[in-house]
Each structure stands twice: as structure tokens, then as C-alpha cells.
Design a protein around this motif. Structure first.
Motif, PDB file in Angstrom:
ATOM      1  N   THR A   6       0.830  -1.207   0.000  1.00 39.92           N
ATOM      2  CA  THR A   6       0.000   0.000   0.000  1.00 39.92           C
ATOM      3  C   THR A   6       0.866   1.259   0.000  1.00 39.92           C
ATOM      4  O   THR A   6       0.595   2.209  -0.741  1.00 39.92           O
ATOM      5  CB  THR A   6      -0.942   0.001   1.216  1.00 39.92           C
ATOM      6  OG1 THR A   6      -1.692  -1.208   1.205  1.00 39.92           O
ATOM      7  CG2 THR A   6      -1.889   1.173   1.164  1.00 39.92           C
ATOM      8  N   VAL A   8      -7.446   2.607   0.601  1.00 41.38           N
ATOM      9  CA  VAL A   8      -8.481   1.643   0.997  1.00 41.38           C
ATOM     10  C   VAL A   8      -8.624   0.543  -0.051  1.00 41.38           C
ATOM     11  O   VAL A   8      -8.638  -0.650   0.265  1.00 41.38           O
ATOM     12  CB  VAL A   8      -9.839   2.353   1.217  1.00 41.38           C
ATOM     13  CG1 VAL A   8     -10.970   1.344   1.312  1.00 41.38           C
ATOM     14  CG2 VAL A   8      -9.785   3.188   2.483  1.00 41.38           C
ATOM     15  N   MET A  39      -7.891  -3.416   0.456  1.00 43.57           N
ATOM     16  CA  MET A  39      -8.921  -4.436   0.216  1.00 43.57           C
ATOM     17  C   MET A  39      -8.429  -5.493  -0.770  1.00 43.57           C
ATOM     18  O   MET A  39      -8.573  -6.679  -0.552  1.00 43.57           O
ATOM     19  CB  MET A  39     -10.193  -3.800  -0.371  1.00 43.57           C
ATOM     20  CG  MET A  39     -10.858  -2.784   0.498  1.00 43.57           C
ATOM     21  SD  MET A  39     -11.419  -3.470   2.061  1.00 43.57           S
ATOM     22  CE  MET A  39     -11.573  -1.975   3.020  1.00 43.57           C
ATOM     23  N   PRO A  51     -10.329  -5.122   7.446  1.00 45.16           N
ATOM     24  CA  PRO A  51     -10.655  -4.201   6.352  1.00 45.16           C
ATOM     25  C   PRO A  51     -11.909  -3.374   6.629  1.00 45.16           C
ATOM     26  O   PRO A  51     -11.968  -2.206   6.243  1.00 45.16           O
ATOM     27  CB  PRO A  51     -10.853  -5.113   5.136  1.00 45.16           C
ATOM     28  CG  PRO A  51     -10.833  -6.494   5.622  1.00 45.16           C
ATOM     29  CD  PRO A  51     -10.233  -6.517   6.971  1.00 45.16           C
ATOM     30  N   VAL A  61     -10.852  -0.573   8.825  1.00 37.18           N
ATOM     31  CA  VAL A  61     -10.142   0.425   8.028  1.00 37.18           C
ATOM     32  C   VAL A  61     -11.134   1.275   7.263  1.00 37.18           C
ATOM     33  O   VAL A  61     -11.070   2.505   7.256  1.00 37.18           O
ATOM     34  CB  VAL A  61      -9.164  -0.262   7.045  1.00 37.18           C
ATOM     35  CG1 VAL A  61      -8.682   0.722   5.999  1.00 37.18           C
ATOM     36  CG2 VAL A  61      -7.989  -0.853   7.799  1.00 37.18           C
ATOM     37  N   PHE A  62     -12.074   0.603   6.642  1.00 42.28           N
ATOM     38  CA  PHE A  62     -13.045   1.339   5.853  1.00 42.28           C
ATOM     39  C   PHE A  62     -13.845   2.296   6.725  1.00 42.28           C
ATOM     40  O   PHE A  62     -14.067   3.453   6.375  1.00 42.28           O
ATOM     41  CB  PHE A  62     -14.001   0.386   5.141  1.00 42.28           C
ATOM     42  CG  PHE A  62     -15.031   1.113   4.327  1.00 42.28           C
ATOM     43  CD1 PHE A  62     -14.711   1.604   3.075  1.00 42.28           C
ATOM     44  CD2 PHE A  62     -16.302   1.340   4.817  1.00 42.28           C
ATOM     45  CE1 PHE A  62     -15.643   2.305   2.339  1.00 42.28           C
ATOM     46  CE2 PHE A  62     -17.234   2.047   4.082  1.00 42.28           C
ATOM     47  CZ  PHE A  62     -16.905   2.522   2.837  1.00 42.28           C
ATOM     48  N   ALA A 109     -11.819   5.234   7.496  1.00 43.00           N
ATOM     49  CA  ALA A 109     -11.354   6.012   6.342  1.00 43.00           C
ATOM     50  C   ALA A 109     -12.490   6.724   5.632  1.00 43.00           C
ATOM     51  O   ALA A 109     -12.282   7.777   5.034  1.00 43.00           O
ATOM     52  CB  ALA A 109     -10.622   5.093   5.362  1.00 43.00           C
ATOM     53  N   GLN A 110     -13.693   6.165   5.702  1.00 46.37           N
ATOM     54  CA  GLN A 110     -14.759   6.677   4.831  1.00 46.37           C
ATOM     55  C   GLN A 110     -15.059   8.149   5.047  1.00 46.37           C
ATOM     56  O   GLN A 110     -15.319   8.880   4.116  1.00 46.37           O
ATOM     57  CB  GLN A 110     -16.010   5.818   4.952  1.00 46.37           C
ATOM     58  CG  GLN A 110     -16.466   5.461   6.350  1.00 46.37           C
ATOM     59  CD  GLN A 110     -17.427   6.468   6.926  1.00 46.37           C
ATOM     60  OE1 GLN A 110     -18.012   7.245   6.201  1.00 46.37           O
ATOM     61  NE2 GLN A 110     -17.583   6.466   8.241  1.00 46.37           N
ATOM     62  N   THR A 144     -20.775   2.017   5.558  1.00 49.08           N
ATOM     63  CA  THR A 144     -20.075   0.770   5.837  1.00 49.08           C
ATOM     64  C   THR A 144     -20.934  -0.437   5.454  1.00 49.08           C
ATOM     65  O   THR A 144     -20.446  -1.401   4.885  1.00 49.08           O
ATOM     66  CB  THR A 144     -19.674   0.701   7.322  1.00 49.08           C
ATOM     67  OG1 THR A 144     -19.033   1.928   7.674  1.00 49.08           O
ATOM     68  CG2 THR A 144     -18.732  -0.440   7.583  1.00 49.08           C
ATOM     69  N   TYR A 167     -20.877  -1.041   1.856  1.00 46.92           N
ATOM     70  CA  TYR A 167     -19.579  -1.495   1.364  1.00 46.92           C
ATOM     71  C   TYR A 167     -19.274  -2.923   1.803  1.00 46.92           C
ATOM     72  O   TYR A 167     -18.375  -3.562   1.265  1.00 46.92           O
ATOM     73  CB  TYR A 167     -18.479  -0.531   1.838  1.00 46.92           C
ATOM     74  CG  TYR A 167     -17.175  -0.700   1.111  1.00 46.92           C
ATOM     75  CD1 TYR A 167     -17.056  -0.326  -0.217  1.00 46.92           C
ATOM     76  CD2 TYR A 167     -16.066  -1.247   1.748  1.00 46.92           C
ATOM     77  CE1 TYR A 167     -15.881  -0.482  -0.895  1.00 46.92           C
ATOM     78  CE2 TYR A 167     -14.874  -1.407   1.066  1.00 46.92           C
ATOM     79  CZ  TYR A 167     -14.785  -1.020  -0.249  1.00 46.92           C
ATOM     80  OH  TYR A 167     -13.608  -1.186  -0.926  1.00 46.92           O
ATOM     81  N   SER A 173     -16.928  -0.528  -4.520  1.00 47.13           N
ATOM     82  CA  SER A 173     -15.882   0.421  -4.869  1.00 47.13           C
ATOM     83  C   SER A 173     -16.389   1.444  -5.872  1.00 47.13           C
ATOM     84  O   SER A 173     -16.034   2.615  -5.811  1.00 47.13           O
ATOM     85  CB  SER A 173     -14.657  -0.316  -5.413  1.00 47.13           C
ATOM     86  OG  SER A 173     -15.020  -1.127  -6.480  1.00 47.13           O
TER      87      SER A 173
END
Lengths: 425, 270, 329
Positions: free
Chosen positions: B76, B194, B198, B248, B251-252, B255-256, C124, C127, C187
Motif C-alpha cells: 500500500t 483503501v 482491500m 478491512p 479500516v473502511f 477512512a470513509q 459501511t 460497502y 468500490s
């Protein structure tokens, strides 16, 4: 060709030198996970062993490898579990001449050119005790008189049945010597559409290899014994009626179509208690028991007046032609098929007569049918008879699929024969 | 009323997306005998948390986790640095062959791996990289087409006046990237980070082809050990899937807000 | 990509003197894109050329290699019904998947772009499917789609509808695959959402002062401002559609009756089931050229409909004008 390959590789490698210099820091971070590289190290000899097994079976194989290591100081068995990606991994390994030393193998017609012939090893080594193996198992690993693998496990095909469902409907359990007519009757009686319950499950996608047992039992075969003719064999009325039977059972509702690859399988539905009979090899037996199904095993039904024939699916161990440790590889294989290791592999059907006798497997009602079916397996499967069988099989599989989806077997097979005959030239 | 419809839609869609995962969790918790019941049982009668422990310990998953973390982290970082440079180069310069080169960038996205896999394997084999984590890390230090494309599209929406003003102030091209463009790209870079995390976390094919020894395996390879040629251990697959989805997702989740919150900042520039 | 910036830009920024600028402008871009060029030469070009070479050979992975010239290509076009069949399946899938994917991704992004409470949770949740790995994904879908025992038909039966056996019915299997693929569009949605958030709010404000309704605003502000993102998603969707393999491989194996036998699956089987590497490489190059052509056409067309704010002033189109007005207001 080889030259061109190495040229491409060489130029890329030159640039790579530069690259490794650029990414120095990245590499040192990575250094902690640096491998003890296979053939390179001087003291410990590493043998790569590729398996397709997973879960508990894999665990057992790792234990066998460990035992072998203790018996042979200075060796390391690197068990490489390829699982579902087995063929891809082998393709990459053989393609780049970096295959594992020892590997599980069943598809000898495809791979044999990259495998080491084992005749001299097998005949020259008394420790193997070749005569203790069930006779015939070696044939499946033999191509043009060369032996390419040592049998490690096998299975024949049987019918599993859910005893509770039989009891609930007050139907007696099936017995050896039953016929396909009995089978269809029982299946009809056990089907209860309202409860989404069926007597039998037909696979949406069949491996034609497994269907050969039915075809042989009906007195026909998919290809002539010399491997040169399919017309009159693959589309004979006996072959067609054996396959048509399954299509009819789906059509008349006494069997459910069980999903193709990766979908909810017939095994899953059997475990849910929604189908009463399921036809398969040894593989699902353990999981049926774990799911709490009171399961019975019976040999395949017969076509009236004809002898039942079985088909053997065999797994063997082979050595790669490119292996640099062939002698060690042989030692490992020998240990893998020794009485000691066979007893450790509890999920496999033992390939040695002596082990079967000792463990009394042939008297256990859950295992006995596999061995009776083994005695009935004396036909040669089509893929050993014709090198182009893969191509023909592609057509045949499509034909069988269309039959279980409602097509007419005789017409479809006639068509398939017409389309496939060009592969025989 | 409009609010109500929006919330209803949001909740409905959330259920649609989350329900199968809910099933994965309950499947992982079920006992064997409840797995295949129909109609399906949504809540297991007996919560078998031990299934998680068993699945995690039957193979060395701690080791797989460590390997995955190494690969994910290093690749990354590499991806972020290299893609920033390259996308800036494509978005802000005119040079000979730019359009052609950019088409080549895009073209590399379309190359099917089925055919390049074996030659690539040969190359890494020649370098002695097979059965190391290098093939999974090093290429990402040279930019992936997908991210270069994504970042280029983003930079193109940043007004050129900003660059021009900085140029007048005497900033070099690299200075403009570091001081002006990169800060504005923050959200897009987090987005790329991200995505890279993933795809790296869930990569199956790369590890499958390039790693041999179990001590090098990543989590997805560990997961695939439950799906063999002849049988599937459904509970374990679901248990491991749930466990390895947590990082993950976390993280998402964190981060979102930067991805969607920050980009709006570029609005100020006008 | 075919955007060539008018010379004026260069002149405007040439305050450092034309000579110096030219020299700097000469090497700098290559320095910036060097990492990619290097990576391409080392990791991609070699394997790519190799595959082109072996497409001219009968190259079984095990066994002898023969040069057969264009034989693979000839066989493919003239003597292999599966080639056309799988190509057709993929075209059908792409025709369904690409527009739906864009529409669903954009729709969900717009939904998430509303100022609601618990935004983070909803994002979330939307996703979620994207973090699940392939093996488990296939199992989840088989549980959803199973004819007699599937959850989808279970819910349908509650409202009195008898659903088909989705994956075993050749009329429904491809639709089922499209839906399953859409489910994992996280995504794409995210890229759209990021794009939406990047549209300055004052554009909408001044537009509504001018009396433009929601739909008008969507057409004259959202779509043009989002067009670079749309272009990106369109192209990546096309590529994804043509490369679709995982679901087919894990879920249907191409069946029933080849109704989900994608081109990528066909290529995959030729390579790893039948070990015809040369033939598979020929398959791959054909697909490569098709997708490349499609992408090129989309890019060509993008000159007409994609609008980059960074070069706004040089596009005196109607929509951009109104945007300009709005922004300077």
C-alpha cells in the motif's frame, strides 16, 4: 522456443537487478520472512510435497510428513496445500520447470509426460511390497506400460441412504443385489414434494467419469476397448437408457436436481435430511456422520439380468521428472503408503489388503460395499484409452447436462458422437 | 416525508447488503446438525463460539495474519507513492507519446492474467522470488493502472490556476505536487489506500501461484484450505471469513469520513 | 485521454523563460512516470510478449511445443463453437452489467450523499460485500439462489411467488450472475460518492437561485461535474465485465447448458483444464483487442461528454458556461 524464453527472462532479469537496488529498504523489511530456500541449502534437504487435501486430511498429511522427518534426520518435508487451486499450481510449476518433487495425482493422461516413470523403483524395492496392494489399482496409474504413480487412496461409488427417512416411510433398507427398478420405486415412495423431500438427487453437472459405472453395468461403454471408436458405444441404446434414467427421474419429480459446482450440493441437501439416497464415493461419509445423519451404505443397483460394474477413482503419489531429489522422494512415497502411514490416514480407504484385514474394514457395513464394488471394477475408464478423451469429454459432459435438464438422451448422444468423431483421427 | 423515504431506502439497502453476512456469522456459530435445515434457522439454538477458535487454530492463522499484514502494508505504501507520481505526470504534463503511453497504462488493465501468469512465474522463479512475499509487494511499487487512472481523473478536476500561481511563486514541478496537488488529493489517496488494502487483503490468486510453503501463506490461502477438491468445511470458511473481514471493515469505517468529507474541501478553491 | 491542452496554457505558465521551460518540461514528465514505465517493462511487457509468442504455438504445459503460425487463431474463428458461444455470453453479460452497474453505483452514492444521521454506518453497510472474499461469496450466493432450499425463493414463497431454480435454469442463471455481481459494487459506489462530494455546493445554490429544479440541477450540474468519474467507472466496468470469471468459476462452473460460460471462463478452461496454453493465449489476445477497441472508442467519445474542471475555460459549452457563471458568483 526455449531460447526465446530465456532471452525474455534474461532481459527482464537484468532490469530486475537495477530494481532490487532501488527497493533496498523494502527488501530488508521483508527480510525477516526470508525462506530457507528449497534445494539451495546444503545441510537440510527439502522435499516439496503437493497435496489437494484440506482440513483434517491435510492435518494428517502434515503429521505424516513430520514423522518422516524424525525418521530421516536432515530432511524437511514442505507440505504444499494447493486445495482448489491444484491444477493451476501444477501448471505454473511444470510450465516454469519448478514443480514440487512429490505430488498427489489422478489425471495421468494429462500429466504423465512430466512425471517420472516408477517401474524400476516399484519393482526393484522389496519394501514396497507391491503384492499387498489391491490388484488393479496400479493399472489406473499406468500409461503405455509405464507406471507413473503409487496408489495412495481410492474410492468406488456406492449409494448412501438416510435410515431415518426409510424408517419414517416404513420402507426396508436397500440390500446388495437390488436393481435400478427397485431404486426408482423407492425413490418415488420417499418423495414428498410438499415437504421438499426427495428420494434421490441428480447432479446438474456430472463427471462423465463417474457415469461409466452405470454404462458398464448396462453392458455398454463410452468408447471401444481399443480406444478408437465411439459410434455404437457412446450412443448405444444401453448407454442412452442408463443416462436417460436420471433425466427421467428429475422429470417425473422423484429426484431433485442438485446444484452444479460450488452450489448447494446434493451432499448438503442429504445432510439436511431432504434427500433419502445419494450416490457418491467415500468423500462425504465422514461429514454425513458429523451432521448427525444415521447413514447406511449399499452397493450400486443392477440393471435386471446384468452384472453390476464399478468405477474406481484413485489418488496416487507421483514424482516430477524435474525433481532433483528423486531418491528421497521415493523414500517419502514408500513411507506414505506404508502400513503405519495408511493407518494414520483414517479418512482414506486403505489400499493394502493387510491393513484392511487388520482393521476389519471389509466387515464394517459402512465400508464393505466399497470393497465389493472394487472387485466389480475391472473395466478400463475411457480417459486411459484415448489421449484426446479430454476433448471428447467436453462434448459428452454438455450432452449429459442437457439430458438431466430434460433432453432426450439418444438424440443428444447421437449428435455428440457426430461432433466428437473428428477428435478420433 | 422525503426524509422518511430516504431513511427507508437506506435501511432497506443496508439490510440487503448485510443480510448475507449475518447469515455467514450465524452459520459459523451453528452446530453441524443445524447447518442444512430447511426452512433455514436464522438464530442457532446453541452458540458454538468454539467453531471460531477451532478454525483459527487448525492451521497457523496467526502466521498467515502476519504475512498478510506485511504484504498489505508494504504494497500500500508503494502504491500510494508511485501512483501519485505517475498520475501527476500524466495529468499535468504534455509530452511526446503521452496519449499513447496512457493508452498503454489502460491497456495493462485489460490483460487477462490467465496468459501472463506462467511467464510471470518464470520470471520470478528466475529471480529466486518464488516462495517469498516479494512478488506480492514489489510490483505495487511501480504503480497500478487502475489507481493511476483514478488519480489522474482526480487531478484533472483540480484547477490549473493553482499550479500556475505556484509556478509564478517559483515552485518547481515537484514542489507543486508536494505542496499543492498532494494535499488536495488527500481524500483520493485515502480512497486508493483503501482499495489497495482491500484488494491486497483478499488477493487469492497471487499468493496461490507465488507461495509454496505454508509459513509464507496469507489469510486467503489459509481460508482456501477449508475448501478442497472433495469437500467443504462450511462453518470454518464462514468463521474465518467473518474474522478476516474485521480489519478491512474497520479500516473502511475509519477512512470513509475522510474519503467523502475531505474532497468537498476542493470546493473552496474556486 | 485525447485531450491536448491548447498552447496557451504553456505560454501562460512560461514565466521562467521559454528555454528553461522547454528543457524542464522535456525530462520532468518522464521522471514522474518513470516508476510505471519501469514496472511495465519489467513485470508486464515480458509476460505480455511471451503470451503473444506462445499464441503462435501449440504449447501444452506438459509435452512438446510446436510452431503452428496462426493456427490457433484460425481454429478459434472457424472451428470452435465454444469460442463464439462464450463470446456471446460475455457480450450479453456486459450489455446487462455495465449500464446497471453505473446506475446502481450512482444511485446508491446519491442515496448516501443525503445528509442523514448514521451516515458512517450506512456507508459501511453498503460497502460490506466488497470485503468478503470470493470463496465465501460463492457459498453465500448458492444459499440465496438454491431452487428448493434457497432464501430468495423462501421469501418469494411467502408472498406467493414460485421462484425458479435460479442457477439451474438457463433462462435465469445469467440474470442471477448480474445481480450477484452488482451486489459487490462497493468500490464503484465509493468512487461516485467521492466524486459527488467534490462538487462545490455553491453551484447548486446559485442554480436554485436561478430557479433550476432538482432534475435540472442533476442534468446540468451533477452529471457534467461527475463526468470524469463516470468515465472512469464506465471503463473499469467494461473491463470488469469482460474479465468476469470468479463468480462463474465458483458458482456455476459455466452452466447450466453453458448459459454462464463467460469468455474468461473459456480462456481459463483452455489454459488450466485442457492445458492448451498457446490456444488460450490466442483467446486472450482476441479479447484484449476487443476491450482495447471498446475503451478507445469510449475515450474518443469522452471528448464530447467529459468535462474536466481543470481545463474548464477552454470548453465553452453550454453546460460549462452555466457552471462558470455559478462559480464566479
Amino acid at each position: 522456443m526455449k531460447k526465446k524464453i530465456s532471452l525474455v527472462v534474461l532481459t527482464t532479469a537484468m532490469s530486475m537487478m537495477l530494481l532490487t537496488a532501488c527497493t533496498g529498504n523494502n527488501e530488508s523489511a521483508n527480510g525477516t520472512t526470508q525462506p530457507v530456500n528449497g534445494n539451495g541449502s546444503t545441510k537440510v534437504k527439502t522435499l516439496r510435497f503437493a497435496t489437494w487435501d484440506t482440513g483434517d486430511a491435510l492435518k494428517i498429511e502434515q503429521d505424516i510428513a513430520k514423522k518422516f522427518e524424525t525418521n530421516h534426520p536432515g530432511t524437511k518435508i514442505q507440505v504444499e496445500a494447493y486445495a482448489d487451486g491444484f491444477d493451476q499450481k501444477l501448471a505454473a510449476g511444470f510450465g516454469a520447470t519448478n514443480p514440487p518433487d512429490v505430488m498427489y495425482m489422478w489425471d495421468f493422461p494429462t500429466y504423465h509426460q512430466s512425471l517420472e516413470p516408477l517401474n524400476s523403483y516399484a519393482d526393484g524395492d522389496k519394501d514396497l511390497n507391491k503384492d499387498d496392494f489391491y490388484s488393479g489399482l496400479f493399472n489406473y496409474a499406468t500409461i503405455e506400460n509405464s507406471l507413473y504413480g503409487i496408489p495412495a487412496g481410492f474410492t468406488t461409488r456406492v449409494v448412501y441412504y438416510n435410515k431415518k427417512m426409510f424408517d419414517d416411510s416404513k420402507i426396508p433398507y436397500p440390500k446388495d443385489g437390488w436393481t435400478w427398478d427397485d431404486f426408482q420405486d423407492i425413490s418415488k415412495q420417499l418423495t414428498d414434494k410438499a415437504k421438499k423431500q426427495y428420494g434421490f438427487g441428480v447432479r446438474a453437472e456430472n463427471d462423465t467419469y463417474d457415469l461409466q459405472g452405470f454404462v458398464w453395468s448396462n453392458g455398454s461403454s463410452l468408447i471401444s476397448d481399443d480406444g478408437k471408436t465411439i459410434n455404437g458405444y457412446m450412443n448405444s441404446s444401453e448407454t442412452a437408457s442408463a443416462i436417460q434414467m436420471f433425466g427421467d427421474m428429475v422429470k417425473n419429480g422423484s429426484a431433485v436436481l442438485a446444484g452444479g459446482k460450488g452450489q448447494q450440493s446434493g451432499e448438503d441437501i442429504f445432510k439436511g435430511g431432504k434427500i433419502a439416497m445419494w450416490e457418491s464415493g467415500i468423500w462425504p461419509l465422514e461429514s454425513f456422520k458429523q451432521a448427525g445423519i444415521d447413514v447406511g451404505v449399499v452397493e450400486m443397483p443392477a440393471f435386471p439380468g446384468k452384472p453390476v460394474k464399478g468405477v474406481v477413482a484413485e489418488s496416487a503419489l507421483s514424482i516430477a521428472k524435474d525433481s532433483k531429489n528423486k531418491d528421497l522422494a521415493w523414500e517419502f512415497i514408500k513411507y506414505y503408503v506404508s502400513n503405519e502411514a495408511i493407518k494414520m490416514r483414517v479418512a482414506d480407504l486403505p489400499v493394502r489388503v493387510s491393513v484392511v484385514k487388520e482393521l476389519k474394514k471389509d466387515q464394517d457395513p459402512l465400508y464393505k460395499p466399497f470393497y465389493t464394488m472394487l472387485q466389480r471394477s475391472d473395466n478400463t475408464p475411457a480417459f486411459l484409452l484415448n489421449t484426446k478423451w479430454n476433448e471428447i469429454n467436453r462434448q459428452l459432459s454438455a450432452a449429459v447436462e442437457s439430458v438431466v435438464h430434460g433432453g432426450n438422451a439418444q438424440d443428444t448422444l447421437n449428435q455428440t458422437v457426430k461432433e466428437s468423431e473428428r477428435y478420433l483421427k | 416525508m422525503k426524509r422518511f423515504i430516504v431513511y427507508a431506502l437506506l435501511i432497506f439497502c443496508s439490510l440487503l447488503f448485510a443480510a448475507p453476512l449475518f447469515w455467514a456469522v450465524t452459520t459459523a456459530l451453528k452446530s453441524q446438525s443445524e447447518l442444512y435445515l430447511f426452512p433455514p434457522k436464522w438464530i442457532p439454538s446453541d452458540w458454538k463460539f468454539i467453531n471460531f477458535v477451532n478454525a483459527w487454530t487448525i492451521q497457523p492463522f496467526n502466521l498467515f495474519l502476519k504475512n498478510t499484514l506485511i504484504v498489505t502494508l508494504l504494497s500500500t505504501i508503494g502504491q500510494l507513492i508511485s501512483c501519485t507520481l505517475v498520475s501527476y505526470g500524466f495529468a499535468r504534463f504534455e509530452f511526446k507519446g503521452r496519449n499513447l503511453l496512457f493508452l498503454v497504462v489502460l491497456a495493462t488493465m485489460m490483460v487477462p492474467w490467465e496468459v501472463t501468469m506462467i511467464p510471470q512465474y518464470m520470471e520470478f522463479n528466475y529471480l529466486g522470488w518464488i516462495n517469498t512475499l516479494k512478488p506480492l509487494i514489489v510490483p505495487s511499487w511501480f504503480g497500478s493502472a487502475y489507481f493511476i487512472f483514478l488519480l489522474r481523473q482526480f487531478i484533472l478536476t483540480i484547477p490549473r490556476e493553482l499550479d500556475e500561481a505556484a509556478t509564478i511563486d517559483g515552485a518547481s514541478k515537484f514542489g507543486i505536487l508536494v505542496r499543492i496537488i498532494a494535499p488536495l488529493m488527500g481524500p483520493a489517496l485515502i480512497l486508493v489506500g483503501v482499495f489497495q488494502i482491500m484488494s491486497c487483503w483478499n488477493d487469492y490468486l497471487g499468493p496461490l501461484i507465488f507461495l509454496n510453503d505454508q509459513t509464507k501463506y496469507t489469510l486467503t490461502l489459509g481460508l482456501s484450505q477449508f475448501k478442497g477438491m472433495f469437500g467443504v468445511d462450511m462453518q470454518s470458511i464462514m468463521a474465518i471469513t467473518c474474522l478476516i473481514s474485521i480489519p478491512p471493515l474497520a479500516v473502511f469505517f475509519f477512512a470513509q469520513r475522510y474519503i467523502v468529507g475531505g474532497i468537498a474541501g476542493t470546493g473552496i478553491k474556486g | 485521454m485525447a485531450h491536448t491542452y491548447p498552447q496557451t496554457v504553456g505560454k501562460q505558465s512560461a514565466s521562467l523563460g521559454p528555454r528553461r521551460k522547454r528543457r524542464w518540461g522535456g525530462a520532468a514528465p518522464y521522471l514522474f512516470i518513470f516508476p510505471w514505465i519501469f514496472g511495465f517493462l519489467v513485470f508486464t511487457l515480458g509476460p505480455l510478449l511471451f503470451s503473444l509468442i506462445i499464441s503462435l504455438f501449440d504449447w501444452p504445459i506438459v509435452g512438446k511445443v510446436h510452431f503452428i503460425g496462426l493456427g490457433n487463431y484460425v481454429e478459434m474463428f472457424t472451428d470452435d463453437p465454444l469460442f463464439w458461444k462464450s463470446f456471446g455470453v460475455t457480450l450479453k453479460f456486459a450489455a446487462l452489467f455495465v449500464p446497471l452497474n453505473i446506475a446502481v453505483g450512482l444511485g446508491l452514492a446519491i442515496l448516501l450523499n443525503q445528509n442523514t444521521r448514521g451516515n458512517a454506518i450506512f456507508r459501511t453497510a453498503f460497502y460490506l460485500p466488497s470485503v468478503i472474499s470470493g470463496v465465501a461469496l460463492a457459498m453465500i450466493w448458492s444459499w440465496v439462489y438454491s431452487g428448493d432450499y434457497g432464501i430468495l425463493n423462501y421469501f418469494l414463497s411467502i408472498i406467493g411467488v414460485q421462484g425458479p431454480d435460479w442457477l439451474n435454469d438457463k433462462n435465469w442463471s445469467l440474470v442471477a450472475m448480474v445481480v450477484a455481481s452488482l451486489w459487490g459494487q462497493g468500490s464503484m459506489m465509493l468512487v461516485f460518492l467521492a466524486g459527488l462530494k467534490g462538487i462545490p455546493k455553491d453551484l447548486y445554490e446559485s442554480a436554485s437561485i436561478d430557479g433550476a429544479g432538482k432534475i435540472r440541477q442533476f442534468i446540468s450540474i451533477t452529471i457534467p461535474m461527475l463526468s470524469p468519474t463516470i468515465l472512469f467507472n464506465l471503463i473499469t466496468s467494461i473491463i470488469a465485465a469482460f474479465q468476469q470469471l470468479t463468480l462463474a468459476l465458483l458458482l456455476t462452473g459455466g452452466g447450466p447448458m453453458k448459459s454462464t460460460y463467460f469468455y474468461a471462463m473459456y480462456m481459463y478452461e483452455n489454459a488450466f483444464k485442457f492445458f492448451k496454453m498457446g490456444y488460450s493465449a490466442a483467446n486472450a489476445w482476441f479479447m484484449f483487442l476487443i476491450v482495447l477497441t471498446l475503451t478507445f472508442l469510449v475515450f474518443k467519445s469522452s471528448e464530447a461528454w467529459v468535462f474536466y474542471e481543470g481545463e474548464m475555460k477552454r470548453k465553452p459549452e453550454k453546460t460549462t458556461k452555466s457552471v462558470r457563471k455559478g462559480r464566479s458568483a
